[in-house]
Design an enzyme around this catalytic site. Structure first.
Site, mmCIF file in Angstrom:
data_model
loop_
_atom_site.group_PDB
_atom_site.id
_atom_site.type_symbol
_atom_site.label_atom_id
_atom_site.label_comp_id
_atom_site.label_asym_id
_atom_site.label_seq_id
_atom_site.Cartn_x
_atom_site.Cartn_y
_atom_site.Cartn_z
ATOM 1 N N CYS A 73 1.396 -1.149 0.172
ATOM 2 C CA CYS A 73 0.038 0.090 0.077
ATOM 3 C C CYS A 73 0.759 1.061 -0.079
ATOM 4 O O CYS A 73 1.817 1.645 0.581
ATOM 5 C CB CYS A 73 -0.862 0.403 1.703
ATOM 6 S SG CYS A 73 -2.164 1.086 1.824
ATOM 7 N N GLY A 74 1.215 2.192 -1.326
ATOM 8 C CA GLY A 74 2.100 3.373 -1.621
ATOM 9 C C GLY A 74 1.377 4.246 -0.578
ATOM 10 O O GLY A 74 2.250 4.702 0.228
ATOM 11 N N GLU A 208 -9.980 0.440 -5.835
ATOM 12 C CA GLU A 208 -9.571 -1.022 -5.220
ATOM 13 C C GLU A 208 -10.014 -2.384 -4.856
ATOM 14 O O GLU A 208 -11.017 -2.178 -4.331
ATOM 15 C CB GLU A 208 -8.266 -0.780 -3.772
ATOM 16 C CG GLU A 208 -7.469 1.076 -3.541
ATOM 17 C CD GLU A 208 -7.474 1.118 -2.488
ATOM 18 O OE1 GLU A 208 -6.288 0.106 -2.123
ATOM 19 O OE2 GLU A 208 -6.973 2.867 -2.353
ATOM 20 N N ARG A 209 -9.138 -3.691 -4.694
ATOM 21 C CA ARG A 209 -9.593 -4.787 -4.385
ATOM 22 C C ARG A 209 -10.351 -4.826 -2.606
ATOM 23 O O ARG A 209 -8.967 -4.610 -1.854
ATOM 24 C CB ARG A 209 -8.906 -6.055 -4.705
ATOM 25 C CG ARG A 209 -7.681 -6.121 -4.280
ATOM 26 C CD ARG A 209 -6.396 -7.017 -4.580
ATOM 27 N NE ARG A 209 -5.025 -7.163 -4.079
ATOM 28 C CZ ARG A 209 -4.177 -7.995 -4.370
ATOM 29 N NH1 ARG A 209 -4.853 -9.253 -4.808
ATOM 30 N NH2 ARG A 209 -3.159 -7.594 -3.033
ATOM 31 N N CYS A 217 -4.794 5.921 -3.843
ATOM 32 C CA CYS A 217 -4.428 4.888 -3.964
ATOM 33 C C CYS A 217 -2.892 4.954 -4.977
ATOM 34 O O CYS A 217 -2.212 5.357 -5.765
ATOM 35 C CB CYS A 217 -4.823 3.939 -4.829
ATOM 36 S SG CYS A 217 -4.004 2.399 -4.400
ATOM 37 N N THR A 219 0.020 3.059 -4.413
ATOM 38 C CA THR A 219 -0.026 1.535 -6.438
ATOM 39 C C THR A 219 -0.192 1.950 -7.415
ATOM 40 O O THR A 219 -0.062 2.115 -8.131
ATOM 41 C CB THR A 219 0.346 0.361 -5.673
ATOM 42 O OG1 THR A 219 -0.905 -0.032 -5.031
ATOM 43 C CG2 THR A 219 0.835 0.018 -3.582
#
Length: 274
Positions: A73-74, A208-209, A217, A219
């Protein structure tokens, strides 16, 4: 249990110090904490633990709001860097953190933004993982009602990037949820919709999954830029404009590390009984 609420461009996190606290959370505990009515509410839960390697400063476990553990998680890592400094767990400005996927280096800058060395993007389908016969810059995926052209890459977690002409017209939730569980992605996938403004600026919306559409987000921003550069559509320095704010991404291509830089915000400290 003590916790801290932080956010990175509207992507909100609960961060727990498991260095000075004994923490053992079940999936049920995590789902309860994620509930914005009865718990605390978050996009991801980040648990900061002592390192497993002397070359690392901290280990971080990352959980989605549905209780599933994920690799990366960036935006969360940027918040973790600020968190460990805020809580005086370190006095370093360059912090090494391991996750389930990899080891990343975070640098706290003079303006308190955080730059993250995300490593090199992974395009090999076997390593993403992505069930496809061979690597291509653009893939065709079939849904019951439409055909999708996309780029696919891993930034420690799998991402599907779809180029669109006008981002406001996209049904992010319906299309994102349909692609999230596509059979070509055995670990499910994060789905992003990218509108290119020019070679240095894009707009992005992200599904996001295990979470749904989020304000930002990290990443996904990195993945979108990597795909755009790989397809010859973007330059090496790109501003990614998300609903929650802007992230700067730099990548020189090939096997070079990709860098993401953005701001974080401390919200509050809290205590909860489980």
């Amino acid at each position: 249990m003590r916790f801290t609420k932080m956010n990175g461009l509207g992507n909100d996190f609960v961060i727990i110090d498991a260095v000075t606290q004994n923490i053992h959370l079940t999936s049920e505990n995590i789902r309860y904490l994620s509930d914005r009515f009865y718990g605390v509410g978050f996009d991801q839960l980040l648990i900061v633990e002592p390192p497993y390697d002397p070359a690392i400063d901290f280990h971080c476990r990352i959980y989605n709001s549905d209780g599933t553990e994920v690799n990366q998680c960036g935006n969360g890592m940027r918040c973790v860097a600020q968190f460990v400094c805020l809580k005086k767990l370190t006095n370093k400005r360059n912090i090494h953190i391991s996750t389930r996927a990899n080891h990343i280096i975070l640098s706290i800058m003079n303006d308190n933004r955080v730059s993250v060395n995300m490593g090199a993007p992974i395009f090999d389908p076997k390593l993403i993982p992505f069930y496809i016969s061979q690597y291509q810059k653009t893939y065709i995926l079939f849904l019951p009602t439409q055909i999708i052209l996309c780029g696919v890459v891993s930034m420690g977690n799998p991402h599907c990037i779809i180029l669109v002409e006008k981002i406001e017209n996209i049904q992010v939730t319906s299309l994102g949820s349909a692609l999230e569980d596509h059979h070509c992605f055995p670990e499910r996938v994060n789905v992003s919709f990218m509108q290119i403004i020019n070679c240095n600026n894009i707009r992005l919306r992200v599904y996001e999954r295990g979470v749904g559409e989020t304000q930002a987000c990290g990443t996904a921003a990195c993945a979108a830029v990597a795909v755009g550069i790989q397809q010859g559509l973007l330059y090496e320095s790109v501003n990614v404009n998300l609903p929650g704010g802007t992230i700067s991404v730099n990548w020189k291509g090939a096997s070079n590390a990709l860098y993401m830089t953005g701001s974080t915000s401390y919200v509050y400290d809290g205590y909860i009984n489980l």
